[in-house]
Design an enzyme around this catalytic site. Structure first.
Site, PDB file in Angstrom:
ATOM      1  N   SER A  96       3.593  -5.070  -6.584  1.00 45.39           N
ATOM      2  CA  SER A  96       2.732  -5.680  -5.564  1.00 45.39           C
ATOM      3  C   SER A  96       3.498  -6.108  -4.311  1.00 45.39           C
ATOM      4  O   SER A  96       3.984  -5.270  -3.571  1.00 45.39           O
ATOM      5  CB  SER A  96       1.966  -6.848  -6.182  1.00 45.39           C
ATOM      6  OG  SER A  96       1.104  -7.427  -5.243  1.00 45.39           O
ATOM      7  N   ASP A 238      -0.946  -5.858   1.145  1.00 43.73           N
ATOM      8  CA  ASP A 238       0.298  -6.060   0.403  1.00 43.73           C
ATOM      9  C   ASP A 238       0.744  -4.694  -0.143  1.00 43.73           C
ATOM     10  O   ASP A 238       0.098  -3.675   0.119  1.00 43.73           O
ATOM     11  CB  ASP A 238       0.122  -7.112  -0.699  1.00 43.73           C
ATOM     12  CG  ASP A 238      -0.800  -6.661  -1.807  1.00 43.73           C
ATOM     13  OD1 ASP A 238      -1.761  -5.923  -1.501  1.00 43.73           O
ATOM     14  OD2 ASP A 238      -0.569  -7.012  -2.975  1.00 43.73           O
ATOM     15  N   ASP A 240       0.756  -2.952  -2.959  1.00 38.50           N
ATOM     16  CA  ASP A 240      -0.116  -2.065  -3.730  1.00 38.50           C
ATOM     17  C   ASP A 240      -1.555  -2.114  -3.236  1.00 38.50           C
ATOM     18  O   ASP A 240      -2.454  -1.537  -3.854  1.00 38.50           O
ATOM     19  CB  ASP A 240      -0.045  -2.373  -5.232  1.00 38.50           C
ATOM     20  CG  ASP A 240      -0.612  -3.739  -5.571  1.00 38.50           C
ATOM     21  OD1 ASP A 240      -0.477  -4.657  -4.738  1.00 38.50           O
ATOM     22  OD2 ASP A 240      -1.185  -3.894  -6.664  1.00 38.50           O
ATOM     23  N   ASP A 242      -4.031  -4.176  -3.130  1.00 37.01           N
ATOM     24  CA  ASP A 242      -5.216  -4.778  -3.758  1.00 37.01           C
ATOM     25  C   ASP A 242      -5.652  -5.997  -2.946  1.00 37.01           C
ATOM     26  O   ASP A 242      -6.674  -6.602  -3.213  1.00 37.01           O
ATOM     27  CB  ASP A 242      -4.993  -5.129  -5.243  1.00 37.01           C
ATOM     28  CG  ASP A 242      -3.799  -6.029  -5.481  1.00 37.01           C
ATOM     29  OD1 ASP A 242      -3.027  -6.275  -4.540  1.00 37.01           O
ATOM     30  OD2 ASP A 242      -3.644  -6.483  -6.631  1.00 37.01           O
TER      31      ASP A 242
HETATM   32 MG    MG Z   1      -0.990  -6.749  -4.936  1.00 34.23          MG
END
Ligand code: MG
Length: 452
Positions: A96, A238, A240, A242
């Site tokens: 992340s 961020d 990744d 999400d």
């Molecule tokens: Mg993330």
């Protein structure tokens, strides 16, 4: 023994997060599933992504489970693929927002949502007891590749009013942080008719642009670019993707609870959602706007998977966190950065307002954060003692740690899961009151700790 943290297993690549652990976890995940199951796997662009995914894949295949590699895409793109292509589970190789030397492995269920803790425990048990299934040579799983980026982008476009967005001819500055969103968000925004000015839009696991937490310090270039280009909005993800955070047309960075409140307000006012699910750490601003619009707020413990599972349980159509994690039930029950971005454009298009105007309608509170040392073995006792102390004085909530409501605001006292400390958050109408609430909480904890 615990292997999974709040968001999967994390560590430093080729140190505590090496190929041996990855293969062993792959075997545990495969054995937890039935023979003949299918798993989707994706990764972000971290330098260790190929090494770890290779090891996880080998482990899973050895248990007689097939793997579909859906490439370097955001976590929610993998989750969307799992749900829409009938996979039995999904695996994401990502850390992340952590620095580039880190990496991690996260598992999602067949419905595309993060596993509940009870299922993680089953995988952990197999991991530690080496309860692996090892199939015969002619039953070893197969590896194939799948397309998830276009599927995911198409899904988002169909979930928003794309025509209304296109009519506004938005100019957007997008910061991908050299992360997984490089494969999806620029294309999504183009398809929504935006003029896209992209920053850090080439995938690079060394993160040459900036570290992948979308904090104000890391997004100074984005703020400057929004001002210099006269853009309508700045958007950042961020690593990744999400999560999503925004910069308004005047160059103001919006903290996550501001965008969460804007979205919660819209979702309830438009009738798309009645109940909004959010952790106890979220700003009162969210509750204010939701109640004003005739909806209600359900609070949960901190953690996106907990919010998502609660939404499923209640049939709630919107939820989110103060860190830029937004969950739209009609799209999928997980945090989704690109869906959040498209929905913010949707709200701007539908309301005819700019992001600055939307933000101005949200009540303002001051948040003060501090922490205090407390030995791990005393944490539970201290919380009990503190709870008794405050219960006499007013409303106390034990959803996560201890949240104390006073006439001026609230204080949230939560034990850290990793360090021998308590984290203290206080929110009030002005900073002086918030600070005094938090400091009072800190003093009380110190007194109790010293009394043991
Ligand atoms: Mg993330």
């Amino acid at each position: 023994m615990k292997l999974f943290g709040t968001n999967g297993v994390r560590g430093i690549a080729n140190d505590d997060m090496g190929p041996e652990l990855a293969m062993r976890l792959g075997k545990a995940i495969g054995s937890w599933l039935e023979k003949g199951s299918k798993v989707a796997l994706a990764k972000d662009p971290r330098t260790s992504g190929d090494m770890l995914s290779g090891a996880v894949i080998a482990g899973v295949l050895s248990t007689g489970v097939d793997v579909v590699d859906v490439g370097m895409v955001p976590t929610p793109a993998m989750q969307y693929y799992v749900k829409h292509r009938g996979m039995d589970a999904g695996i994401m190789i990502t850390a992340s927002h952590n620095p580039p030397q880190f990496n991690g492995i996260k598992v999602v269920a067949g419905d595309g949502t993060e596993l509940p803790r009870s299922e993680e425990e089953k995988i952990e048990r197999r991991y530690f007891d080496e309860g692996f299934r090892r199939v015969e040579w002619n039953e070893v799983g197969r590896l194939s590749s799948g397309e998830s980026a276009e599927l995911y982008v198409g899904g988002i476009i169909s979930a928003v009013d794309a025509d209304a967005i296109r009519k506004r001819d938005f100019t957007v500055v997008l910061d991908c942080a050299n992360g997984a969103s490089t494969s999806t968000s620029p294309f999504l925004l183009k398809k929504l008719g935006c003029r896209v000015i992209s920053l850090n839009a080439q995938p690079d696991g060394l993160f040459p642009g900036h570290e992948s937490e979308p904090s104000p310090e890391n997004l100074r270039t984005l703020v400057e670019a929004v001002k210099a280009t006269g853009a309508d909005i700045g958007i950042a993800h961020d690593g990744d993707a999400d999560r999503v955070v925004f910069v308004d047309e005047k160059g103001n960075y919006l903290y996550g609870d501001r965008s969460l409140a804007i979205m919660a307000k819209y979702m309830v006012e438009s009738g798309e959602a009645k109940t909004v699910v959010t952790p106890v750490s979220s700003s009162t601003a969210v509750e204010d706007v939701v109640k004003e619009a005739g909806g209600d707020v359900v609070y949960t413990r901190v953690g996106a998977p907990i919010v998502a599972r609660k939404m499923i349980e209640l049939g709630a159509m919107f939820g989110g966190e103060e860190n830029g994690g937004l969950i739209f039930g009609r799209h999928q029950f997980c945090r989704d950065g690109a869906m959040g971005a498209a929905m913010m454009l949707h709200v701007m298009a539908k309301s005819g307002r700019s992001l600055y105007e939307l933000e101005s309608e949200i009540p303002r509170y001051a948040l003060y954060k501090t922490k205090v040392a407390c030995p791990n073995e005393l944490k539970e006792k201290v919380l009990e003692r503190l709870s008794e102390m405050y219960e006499k004085k007013g409303k106390v909530d034990r959803t996560d740690g201890l949240k104390i409501y006073t006439k001026d605001g609230w204080v949230l006292i939560r034990p850290s899961g990793t360090e021998p400390i308590y984290r203290i958050f206080a929110e009030a109408k002005d900073m002086e009151i918030a600070e005094s609430l938090a400091e009072k909480g800190r003093e009380n904890i110190e007194k109790i700790v010293n009394g043991f």
